[in-house]
Design a protein around this motif. Structure first.
Motif, PDB file in Angstrom:
ATOM      1  N   GLU A 282       0.820  -1.208   0.000  1.00 31.72           N
ATOM      2  CA  GLU A 282       0.000   0.000   0.000  1.00 31.72           C
ATOM      3  C   GLU A 282       0.858   1.263   0.000  1.00 31.72           C
ATOM      4  O   GLU A 282       0.343   2.375   0.015  1.00 31.72           O
TER       5      GLU A 282
ATOM      6  N   LYS B 271     -11.682  -4.474   1.079  1.00 36.99           N
ATOM      7  CA  LYS B 271     -10.615  -3.602   0.594  1.00 36.99           C
ATOM      8  C   LYS B 271      -9.455  -3.592   1.590  1.00 36.99           C
ATOM      9  O   LYS B 271      -9.670  -3.378   2.785  1.00 36.99           O
TER      10      LYS B 271
ATOM     11  N   LYS C 190      -6.340  -2.271   3.801  1.00 35.92           N
ATOM     12  CA  LYS C 190      -5.886  -0.998   4.360  1.00 35.92           C
ATOM     13  C   LYS C 190      -4.989  -1.289   5.553  1.00 35.92           C
ATOM     14  O   LYS C 190      -4.932  -2.419   6.042  1.00 35.92           O
TER      15      LYS C 190
ATOM     16  N   PHE D 217      -2.829  -8.355   0.026  1.00 35.64           N
ATOM     17  CA  PHE D 217      -1.940  -7.464   0.764  1.00 35.64           C
ATOM     18  C   PHE D 217      -0.601  -8.165   0.964  1.00 35.64           C
ATOM     19  O   PHE D 217      -0.553  -9.369   1.224  1.00 35.64           O
TER      20      PHE D 217
END
Length: 251
Positions: A78, A126, A128, A98
């Protein structure tokens, strides 16, 4: 119901300067599910300075990195490059895809930490990452909200899960905090120290106590670092996370 999960029910792995003790809490209780509700897996790690855990994937796990000593440099897909300490904690909401790597920095000494794998409500969320710096490394003799569902928790978990911590000093006593739900299942994890429960149960470093429908009083025989997990076993939960998923499930 009160049930101890002992150190003998953990899986121990060591590779060079990286060592972990893995707890599948449901498996420790003899359940068909290797987790308990949303609590999938808890790793207690000891890692020497200079150790690099190279870039690796996570999927459909909510992962709390909870340090007690040491300093880690975190990098992820990210775009984050962050330092994690025993005051600055991290929640990786891995979601659909991820990857990250971790380097234990020399200036922090030996890393002691928990890597906590919580199950989300559903898969494919999603991805994060969250970071939160607490004023102090520990909260003395009272529970501190660390991560969970709801605005009262500085790090957010995307399922019906709530995590607290506390350093209970020798001779001090404490009960459970006011919980967000009735009929909760609680797990008290002793990171270090020696703890008495209701004057007839003793649990030691690395051991856990699962609590359902019971009043408890905790007393520290020596200084204890405690982590409390609260889950709703009736809530919606995704059991196929990469690390939090039910390892006993037949697919």
């Amino acid at each position: 119901m009160l049930q101890i999960i002992s150190n003998q029910q953990k899986i121990v792995k060591k590779n060079g300067g990286f060592g972990i003790e893995i707890l599948f809490p449901g498996k420790g209780m003899g359940s068909e599910d290797s987790g308990i509700g949303t609590i999938g897996r808890i790793d207690q790690a000891t890692v020497t300075p200079g150790t690099l855990v190279p870039m690796h994937p996570h999927q459909n796990d909510e992962i709390l990195t909870y340090l007690r000593s040491g300093v880690v440099e975190h990098k992820d897909t990210e775009g984050n490059i962050e330092v994690i300490t025993n005051k600055r904690l991290m929640m990786m909401n891995a979601g659909s895809k991820f990857q990250h790597e971790e380097l234990v920095l020399p200036q922090g000494g030996v890393l002691t930490a928990l890597q906590i794998f919580i199950r989300p409500e559903t898969g494919g969320l999603k991805p994060k990452v969250q970071f939160h710096e607490f004023p102090d490394a520990v909260n003395l003799n009272d529970w501190r909200a660390v991560a969970g569902k709801g605005d009262a928790f500085p790090l957010q978990i995307r399922s019906s899960t709530w995590i607290y911590d506390m350093k209970l000093e020798q001779g001090k006593q404490q009960s459970l905090p006011v919980l967000q739900i009735t009929d909760a299942t609680c797990l008290v994890y002793v990171f270090d120290g020696s703890l008495g429960v209701n004057e007839n149960i003793n649990i030691q470093k690395g051991e856990s106590l699962v609590i359902e429908d019971e009043r408890i009083l905790l007393k520290a025989f020596e200084d204890c670092n405690l982590i409390l997990f609260v889950t709703d076993r009736n809530a919606r939960v995704f059991k196929d996370g990469m690390y939090s998923g039910n390892i006993n499930r037949t697919k």
